[in-house]
Design a protein around this motif. Sequence first.
Motif, mmCIF file in Angstrom:
data_model
loop_
_atom_site.group_PDB
_atom_site.id
_atom_site.type_symbol
_atom_site.label_atom_id
_atom_site.label_comp_id
_atom_site.label_asym_id
_atom_site.label_seq_id
_atom_site.Cartn_x
_atom_site.Cartn_y
_atom_site.Cartn_z
ATOM 1 N N GLY A 16 4.832 3.964 -5.300
ATOM 2 C CA GLY A 16 5.108 2.868 -4.426
ATOM 3 C C GLY A 16 6.612 2.528 -4.141
ATOM 4 O O GLY A 16 6.870 2.266 -2.952
ATOM 5 N N ASN A 58 4.461 5.282 5.514
ATOM 6 C CA ASN A 58 3.023 4.917 5.685
ATOM 7 C C ASN A 58 2.870 5.737 7.163
ATOM 8 O O ASN A 58 2.922 5.120 8.242
ATOM 9 C CB ASN A 58 2.696 3.527 5.978
ATOM 10 N N ASP A 167 -8.846 5.578 2.600
ATOM 11 C CA ASP A 167 -7.418 5.202 2.436
ATOM 12 C C ASP A 167 -7.265 4.289 1.145
ATOM 13 O O ASP A 167 -6.205 4.226 0.468
ATOM 14 C CB ASP A 167 -6.722 4.550 3.456
ATOM 15 N N GLY A 168 -8.523 3.487 0.797
ATOM 16 C CA GLY A 168 -8.338 2.859 -0.462
ATOM 17 C C GLY A 168 -9.768 2.708 -1.095
ATOM 18 O O GLY A 168 -10.725 2.857 -0.328
ATOM 19 N N HIS A 170 -11.605 0.038 -3.985
ATOM 20 C CA HIS A 170 -11.413 -0.969 -5.008
ATOM 21 C C HIS A 170 -12.670 -1.671 -5.423
ATOM 22 O O HIS A 170 -13.670 -1.828 -4.440
ATOM 23 C CB HIS A 170 -10.305 -2.211 -4.461
ATOM 24 N N ARG A 178 -6.653 2.270 6.665
ATOM 25 C CA ARG A 178 -5.729 1.802 7.538
ATOM 26 C C ARG A 178 -5.791 1.531 8.855
ATOM 27 O O ARG A 178 -4.769 0.878 9.392
ATOM 28 C CB ARG A 178 -4.418 2.368 7.012
ATOM 29 N N SER A 203 -4.994 8.939 -6.151
ATOM 30 C CA SER A 203 -3.989 7.840 -5.931
ATOM 31 C C SER A 203 -4.616 6.751 -5.126
ATOM 32 O O SER A 203 -3.890 5.750 -4.898
ATOM 33 C CB SER A 203 -2.760 8.671 -5.254
ATOM 34 N N LYS A 204 -5.865 6.928 -4.282
ATOM 35 C CA LYS A 204 -6.301 5.974 -3.555
ATOM 36 C C LYS A 204 -7.003 4.855 -4.109
ATOM 37 O O LYS A 204 -7.287 3.640 -3.752
ATOM 38 C CB LYS A 204 -6.962 6.488 -2.333
ATOM 39 N N GLN A 207 -6.501 0.870 -4.272
ATOM 40 C CA GLN A 207 -5.715 0.307 -3.076
ATOM 41 C C GLN A 207 -6.560 -0.308 -2.118
ATOM 42 O O GLN A 207 -7.753 -0.084 -2.093
ATOM 43 C CB GLN A 207 -5.022 1.573 -2.353
ATOM 44 N N HIS A 209 -7.045 -1.602 1.653
ATOM 45 C CA HIS A 209 -6.337 -1.685 3.125
ATOM 46 C C HIS A 209 -7.114 -2.735 4.187
ATOM 47 O O HIS A 209 -8.286 -3.206 3.603
ATOM 48 C CB HIS A 209 -6.553 -0.426 3.684
#
Length: 245
Positions: A16, A58, A167-168, A170, A178, A203-204, A207, A209
């Motif tokens: 980041g 981004n 993109d994410g 969680h 995004r 890596s997503k 994250q 969004h």
Amino acid sequence: MQQRHTDIINLVNEKGRASVGEMSNKLGVSEVTIRHDLNKLEKEGFIRRVHGGATPHNTDNVSHRITVNYEHKRKMAICAASLVEHGETVMIEGGSANALLAKELGKRSDVTIITPSSYIAHLMKETDVKIIVLGGLYQHESESMVGTLTRLCIKHTHFTKAFLGIDGLHPNTGFTSRNMMRADVGVAILEKGAQNIVITDSSKFGQVHNTPLYQFDQVDMVITDEDASLEYVNLLEKHNIKVVK
């Protein structure tokens, strides 16, 4: 692109924010060299320079995003391509990992690809793969079609597997995007009821969004990389999603 530049992009995206000193120590070159590299990479749109270091740029530019975690994405693409059977018609929604999947399928001549991505269609120009490009409102940076017309085109196509990006991810929000307009296209694809396969590097994970994407029960499989944490593998499997890495 030099390997060191790829390593810098990966480090910045993973953390980041990365300092010049940190990158210098990790890559074994001087801070002066790192600063020159960062200036070049910012000019080309890969990262954003900040005081003492760099942060991710981004961007929705697919060519740029492919370079981030490239080896992970290439392995995921090979895995995804192995799931596509002879004579099958598949939807490839877009994004960097899906673009590499399209390149893998481009080595064959026995499949049909439906896509809202003009970037993916362009990759296929020297192949024998049959391409159906959906119409719609053109998003310049992502080189993808979105909007009401794209949804209508999806409604009037048929495919057995859909490969989608995120993109994410969680635990509190599920899959997120995004970009609201492309999220809407993804939702329309899921509504077709094909086998829905998300391709994403780990890596997503973690994250969040701004735009909700898919419900857990709408996704059949997630193809990710070997760095995916047990926490997220367990989360997906708890929702009956097959995880391949």
